[in-house]
Design a protein around this motif. Structure first.
Motif, mmCIF file in Angstrom:
data_model
loop_
_atom_site.group_PDB
_atom_site.id
_atom_site.type_symbol
_atom_site.label_atom_id
_atom_site.label_comp_id
_atom_site.label_asym_id
_atom_site.label_seq_id
_atom_site.Cartn_x
_atom_site.Cartn_y
_atom_site.Cartn_z
ATOM 1 N N LEU A 181 0.859 -1.179 0.000
ATOM 2 C CA LEU A 181 0.000 0.000 0.000
ATOM 3 C C LEU A 181 0.894 1.227 0.000
ATOM 4 N N ARG A 182 0.588 2.169 -0.908
ATOM 5 C CA ARG A 182 1.330 3.436 -0.982
ATOM 6 C C ARG A 182 0.338 4.578 -1.090
ATOM 7 N N ALA A 183 0.615 5.656 -0.362
ATOM 8 C CA ALA A 183 -0.222 6.853 -0.423
ATOM 9 C C ALA A 183 0.659 8.052 -0.752
ATOM 10 N N ASN A 184 0.021 9.102 -1.292
ATOM 11 C CA ASN A 184 0.804 10.283 -1.651
ATOM 12 C C ASN A 184 0.746 11.377 -0.593
ATOM 13 N N GLU A 185 0.242 11.028 0.598
ATOM 14 C CA GLU A 185 0.321 11.931 1.740
ATOM 15 C C GLU A 185 0.375 11.103 3.015
ATOM 16 N N ALA A 186 0.621 11.771 4.132
ATOM 17 C CA ALA A 186 0.853 11.074 5.406
ATOM 18 C C ALA A 186 -0.365 10.244 5.820
ATOM 19 N N ILE A 187 -0.092 9.017 6.259
ATOM 20 C CA ILE A 187 -1.150 8.128 6.747
ATOM 21 C C ILE A 187 -0.720 7.544 8.084
ATOM 22 N N GLY A 188 -1.702 7.103 8.863
ATOM 23 C CA GLY A 188 -1.417 6.462 10.131
ATOM 24 C C GLY A 188 -1.164 4.985 9.960
ATOM 25 N N ASP A 189 -1.050 4.254 11.077
ATOM 26 C CA ASP A 189 -0.846 2.809 11.030
ATOM 27 C C ASP A 189 -1.918 2.148 10.161
ATOM 28 N N VAL A 190 -1.501 1.154 9.403
ATOM 29 C CA VAL A 190 -2.408 0.435 8.496
ATOM 30 C C VAL A 190 -2.797 -0.891 9.135
ATOM 31 N N THR A 191 -4.092 -1.147 9.231
ATOM 32 C CA THR A 191 -4.595 -2.430 9.718
ATOM 33 C C THR A 191 -5.021 -3.280 8.528
ATOM 34 N N VAL A 192 -4.426 -4.458 8.408
ATOM 35 C CA VAL A 192 -4.749 -5.394 7.338
ATOM 36 C C VAL A 192 -5.553 -6.540 7.933
ATOM 37 N N THR A 193 -6.700 -6.837 7.349
ATOM 38 C CA THR A 193 -7.532 -7.960 7.802
ATOM 39 C C THR A 193 -7.541 -9.025 6.712
ATOM 40 N N TRP A 194 -7.115 -10.230 7.092
ATOM 41 C CA TRP A 194 -7.005 -11.343 6.138
ATOM 42 C C TRP A 194 -7.337 -12.633 6.866
ATOM 43 N N ARG A 195 -8.303 -13.364 6.350
ATOM 44 C CA ARG A 195 -8.720 -14.645 6.925
ATOM 45 C C ARG A 195 -9.057 -14.521 8.413
ATOM 46 N N GLY A 196 -9.742 -13.427 8.768
ATOM 47 C CA GLY A 196 -10.209 -13.242 10.130
ATOM 48 C C GLY A 196 -9.170 -12.729 11.106
ATOM 49 N N GLN A 197 -7.951 -12.481 10.633
ATOM 50 C CA GLN A 197 -6.902 -11.958 11.504
ATOM 51 C C GLN A 197 -6.557 -10.529 11.113
ATOM 52 N N LYS A 198 -6.152 -9.752 12.126
ATOM 53 C CA LYS A 198 -5.758 -8.369 11.898
ATOM 54 C C LYS A 198 -4.259 -8.210 12.151
ATOM 55 N N PHE A 199 -3.584 -7.498 11.245
ATOM 56 C CA PHE A 199 -2.160 -7.224 11.362
ATOM 57 C C PHE A 199 -1.962 -5.717 11.245
ATOM 58 N N VAL A 200 -1.185 -5.145 12.150
ATOM 59 C CA VAL A 200 -0.955 -3.701 12.157
ATOM 60 C C VAL A 200 0.427 -3.414 11.583
ATOM 61 N N LEU A 201 0.476 -2.489 10.620
ATOM 62 C CA LEU A 201 1.708 -2.137 9.942
ATOM 63 C C LEU A 201 1.962 -0.640 10.082
ATOM 64 N N ALA A 202 3.191 -0.279 10.452
ATOM 65 C CA ALA A 202 3.574 1.122 10.571
ATOM 66 C C ALA A 202 4.167 1.590 9.244
ATOM 67 N N PRO A 203 3.596 2.607 8.621
ATOM 68 C CA PRO A 203 4.103 3.039 7.308
ATOM 69 C C PRO A 203 5.468 3.721 7.405
ATOM 70 N N ARG A 204 6.255 3.561 6.363
ATOM 71 C CA ARG A 204 7.505 4.299 6.179
ATOM 72 C C ARG A 204 7.412 4.996 4.834
ATOM 73 N N ARG A 205 7.558 6.321 4.860
ATOM 74 C CA ARG A 205 7.369 7.116 3.643
ATOM 75 C C ARG A 205 6.003 6.827 3.017
ATOM 76 N N ASN A 206 5.000 6.721 3.887
ATOM 77 C CA ASN A 206 3.600 6.532 3.472
ATOM 78 C C ASN A 206 3.377 5.217 2.735
ATOM 79 N N ALA A 207 4.156 4.189 3.078
ATOM 80 C CA ALA A 207 4.009 2.892 2.407
ATOM 81 C C ALA A 207 4.176 1.754 3.398
ATOM 82 N N VAL A 208 3.520 0.631 3.110
ATOM 83 C CA VAL A 208 3.705 -0.595 3.881
ATOM 84 C C VAL A 208 3.813 -1.761 2.900
ATOM 85 N N ARG A 209 4.440 -2.824 3.355
ATOM 86 C CA ARG A 209 4.511 -4.063 2.564
ATOM 87 C C ARG A 209 4.573 -5.234 3.527
#
Length: 296
Positions: free
Chosen positions: A41-69
């Motif tokens: 996920l990439r954004a062109n402006e500042a974003i907060g922590d990204v929550t990914v939900t997959w198969r009933g589980q949630k994973f929290v990702l901290a963006p770096r330079r407005n991106a997560v992988r």
């Protein structure tokens, strides 16, 4: 000069779309059972922590330079083949509030090879005296795989843990001494006893020890529910809680536990599900991601 400034202001006034906040979400449209894939996920402006939900589980990702992988995947379960699973992302984006998006991923089948092996009888039917130990080790592993530290931006390329070529692939239905067992949960790589074993990526050691089936074992947390595991080690060089960098020597390879000879077993887990590590070492095997642009 005044006319030029006025024209410039009018140009910007009528070009709001050019500067709209946008997000690019990349996942594959299809992914085989047991095979990992990247979510980016990439954004062109500042974003907060990204929550990914997959198969009933949630994973929290901290963006770096407005991106997560991160790495996701469907378990090696034939019952999932043909299903369509949603993956959702959400995050805060300043005055725009909470942003949410969802993609659908079709899960496809995958034919894994059958493997017939001969090992010491006690490694197929452990003696009664070892059952308590085995049960305790399984609990330790379950706890390690349940680690859900905050993720971030995982790398696209990973360090080969040893120089050796694959000797047994992920997912193959295994028969030990004529007794059927579940599919192979990792990738075996050729490695003489004493070969340095290197971390495939930055992370934190969450478990290490000498286990009945796995032999010398090290588990490294890479964040966001993604872990790598290294088995059959002759010597562990790290401790639980220790931070490691990609390429750091974390152990020496061996022939401990349930083995037919010296090698390294490399495991990959996402959300507790075992996935094939080979595509991380050979990226051309990864399911191809499809980028979708969203205005936010």
């Amino acid at each position: 000069m005044k006319k030029f400034v006025l024209a410039l202001l009018l140009t910007f006034a009528f070009m709001p779309a050019a500067f709209a906040a946008r997000m690019r979400l990349t996942v594959p449209e299809e992914a085989p059972i047991g095979q990992p894939f990247f979510l980016e996920l990439r954004a062109n402006e500042a974003i907060g922590d990204v929550t990914v939900t997959w198969r009933g589980q949630k994973f929290v990702l901290a963006p770096r330079r407005n991106a997560v992988r991160t790495i996701l995947g469907a378990p090696n379960d034939a019952k999932l083949a043909g299903s369509t699973l949603p993956v959702q992302v959400e995050f805060d984006c300043g005055a725009k509030g909470r942003i949410r998006a969802e993609r659908k991923i079709k899960v496809t089948g995958y034919r894994y090879p059958k493997q017939v092996l001969t090992v010491a009888p006690k490694m197929v039917t452990p003696p009664q005296s070892e059952l308590k130990r085995i049960a305790e080790e399984r609990q330790l592993v379950r706890k390690a795989l349940a680690t859900r530290s905050k993720g971030g931006v995982l790398p696209r390329r990973y360090v080969p843990p040893v120089p050796g070529i694959p000797t047994a692939y992920f997912g193959g239905f295994r028969v030990y001494n004529g007794v059927p067992r579940s599919g192979h949960g990792g990738l075996d790589l050729r490695a003489a006893v004493g070969t340095p074993v290197r971390a495939i990526a930055d992370g934190t050691v969450v478990l290490e020890g000498a286990h009945y089936f796995s032999g010398g074992a090290v588990y490294v947390d890479h964040g966001g529910g993604v872990l790598s595991a290294y088995f059959h080690l002759s010597k562990n060089l790290v401790e639980a809680g220790q931070k490691v960098k990609a390429g750091d020597a974390i152990a020496l390879s061996g022939a401990t536990g349930r083995v037919t000879g010296p090698h390294l077993h490399l495991g990959l887990f996402s959300g507790g599900a075992a996935l094939d590590p080979l595509p991380l070492l050979e990226p051309q095997r990864l399911p191809k991601g499809v980028e979708v642009l969203y205005e936010i």
